[in-house]
Design an enzyme around this catalytic site. Structure first.
Site, PDB file in Angstrom:
ATOM      1  N   GLU A  42      33.355 -30.773  10.014  1.00 17.46           N
ATOM      2  CA  GLU A  42      32.145 -31.583   9.199  1.00 17.46           C
ATOM      3  C   GLU A  42      31.097 -30.297   8.751  1.00 17.46           C
ATOM      4  O   GLU A  42      30.518 -29.946   9.814  1.00 17.46           O
ATOM      5  CB  GLU A  42      31.506 -32.661  10.022  1.00 17.46           C
ATOM      6  CG  GLU A  42      30.152 -33.168   9.359  1.00 17.46           C
ATOM      7  CD  GLU A  42      29.368 -34.172  10.373  1.00 17.46           C
ATOM      8  OE1 GLU A  42      30.182 -34.927  11.129  1.00 17.46           O
ATOM      9  OE2 GLU A  42      28.272 -34.219  10.217  1.00 17.46           O
ATOM     10  N   ARG A  46      22.715 -29.014   5.809  1.00 23.62           N
ATOM     11  CA  ARG A  46      21.642 -28.437   6.110  1.00 23.62           C
ATOM     12  C   ARG A  46      20.861 -27.072   6.035  1.00 23.62           C
ATOM     13  O   ARG A  46      19.928 -26.813   6.446  1.00 23.62           O
ATOM     14  CB  ARG A  46      21.496 -28.564   7.851  1.00 23.62           C
ATOM     15  CG  ARG A  46      21.586 -30.094   8.358  1.00 23.62           C
ATOM     16  CD  ARG A  46      21.819 -30.229   9.876  1.00 23.62           C
ATOM     17  NE  ARG A  46      22.289 -31.348  10.333  1.00 23.62           N
ATOM     18  CZ  ARG A  46      22.091 -31.808  11.529  1.00 23.62           C
ATOM     19  NH1 ARG A  46      21.341 -31.071  12.516  1.00 23.62           N
ATOM     20  NH2 ARG A  46      22.534 -33.124  11.942  1.00 23.62           N
ATOM     21  N   LYS A 130      29.338 -43.614  12.073  1.00 26.88           N
ATOM     22  CA  LYS A 130      28.956 -42.659  12.964  1.00 26.88           C
ATOM     23  C   LYS A 130      27.565 -43.177  13.949  1.00 26.88           C
ATOM     24  O   LYS A 130      26.796 -43.848  13.514  1.00 26.88           O
ATOM     25  CB  LYS A 130      28.362 -41.701  12.021  1.00 26.88           C
ATOM     26  CG  LYS A 130      27.662 -40.614  12.911  1.00 26.88           C
ATOM     27  CD  LYS A 130      27.181 -39.260  12.080  1.00 26.88           C
ATOM     28  CE  LYS A 130      26.263 -38.384  12.749  1.00 26.88           C
ATOM     29  NZ  LYS A 130      26.327 -37.006  12.176  1.00 26.88           N
TER      30      LYS A 130
HETATM   31  O1  LIG Z   1      25.074 -34.656  12.800  1.00 31.74           O
HETATM   32  C1  LIG Z   1      25.092 -34.037  13.677  1.00 31.74           C
HETATM   33  C2  LIG Z   1      24.697 -33.768  14.960  1.00 31.74           C
HETATM   34  O2  LIG Z   1      23.185 -33.350  14.680  1.00 31.74           O
HETATM   35  C3  LIG Z   1      25.175 -32.855  15.831  1.00 31.74           C
HETATM   36  O3  LIG Z   1      24.714 -32.961  17.201  1.00 31.74           O
HETATM   37  P1  LIG Z   1      24.750 -32.147  18.220  1.00 31.74           P
HETATM   38  O4  LIG Z   1      24.238 -30.914  17.618  1.00 31.74           O
HETATM   39  O5  LIG Z   1      23.988 -32.745  19.532  1.00 31.74           O
HETATM   40  O6  LIG Z   1      26.048 -32.073  18.682  1.00 31.74           O
END
Ligand SMILES: O=C[C@H](O)COP(=O)(O)O
Length: 213
Positions: A42, A46, A130
């Site tokens: 993914e 960002r 999600k």
């Molecule tokens: O959508 C993605 C998330 O921000 C990823 O979260 P994480 O950095 O806690 O794995």
């Protein structure tokens, strides 16, 4: 979302969430993911490099399941599809982005973390959702409670997931796969620290060997 993609995600169980600053890094990263039997990524919108990174990864590794994350607008959804993403993921449920995707043949996995959002998504025919931000929203306990009335829904928990808690999420029958940035952090990608990323993937495979379900 095609059943074949859902089945592949379900067999891989973990989705690396990738924030990439230099698009060219997508090439060695894609190689690591495919060579280490985790052919899924993914790439999050960002950074300005996201679209080019998706394009490069898709061109070099067409067998890799590629999705675009942090898709906040219809325009980003279009760009992601054009670059080669099979579907897009958003952190929350944005009605205009969801409607745009549904009307334009773009598969979307919207973020939800409460029953009202799940019901809005189901009403639109979206069953793969999600669960975000997973840990901050109540973690495994919350997801079990949230999933139980909606037997047709499936979830991709993301946010605060690591090797320490991923098995607990995967033990929930309605969880297809978990997303996480710990596998290839922005910092390790910036440093081109391939060894650390390969180690994380190998640790996932070791853990999943013992995972039942
Ligand atoms: O959508 C993605 C998330 O921000 C990823 O979260 P994480 O950095 O806690 O794995």
């Amino acid at each position: 979302m095609t059943q074949s993609i859902v089945d592949t995600l379900s067999s891989l169980k973990v989705i690396p969430v990738i924030q990439i600053n230099r698009a060219e890094d997508a090439i060695w990263l894609g190689e690591i993911l495919t060579q280490n039997q985790l052919p899924v990524a993914e790439i999050t919108f960002r950074t300005p490099a996201a679209a080019k990174a998706i394009k490069l990864m898709h061109e070099h590794f067409p067998e890799l399941i590629l999705c675009a994350g942090t898709v906040l607008t219809a325009q980003q959804a279009d760009i992601a599809k054009e670059a080669g993403a099979s579907f897009v993921i958003s952190p929350g449920y944005n009605p205009s982005t969801v409607d745009y995707c549904l009307n334009n043949g773009i598969d979307i996995v919207p973020g939800i973390n409460n029953p009202s959002q799940v019901e809005v998504a189901l009403e639109k025919g979206l069953t793969l959702l999600k669960f975000f931000p997973a840990e901050a929203s109540g973690g495994v306990k919350m997801l079990k409670a949230l999933a139980s009335p909606y037997t047709q829904a499936q979830f991709m928990p993301t946010g605060g997931i690591s090797l320490n808690n991923v098995s607990d999420y995967l033990a929930i029958p309605q969880v297809v796969a978990c997303g996480g940035s710990w596998i290839a952090t922005a910092d390790t990608i910036d440093k081109q620290d391939k060894e650390t990323i390969v180690n994380h993937i190998q640790n996932i495979h070791s853990l999943l060997k013992t995972h039942k379900g």
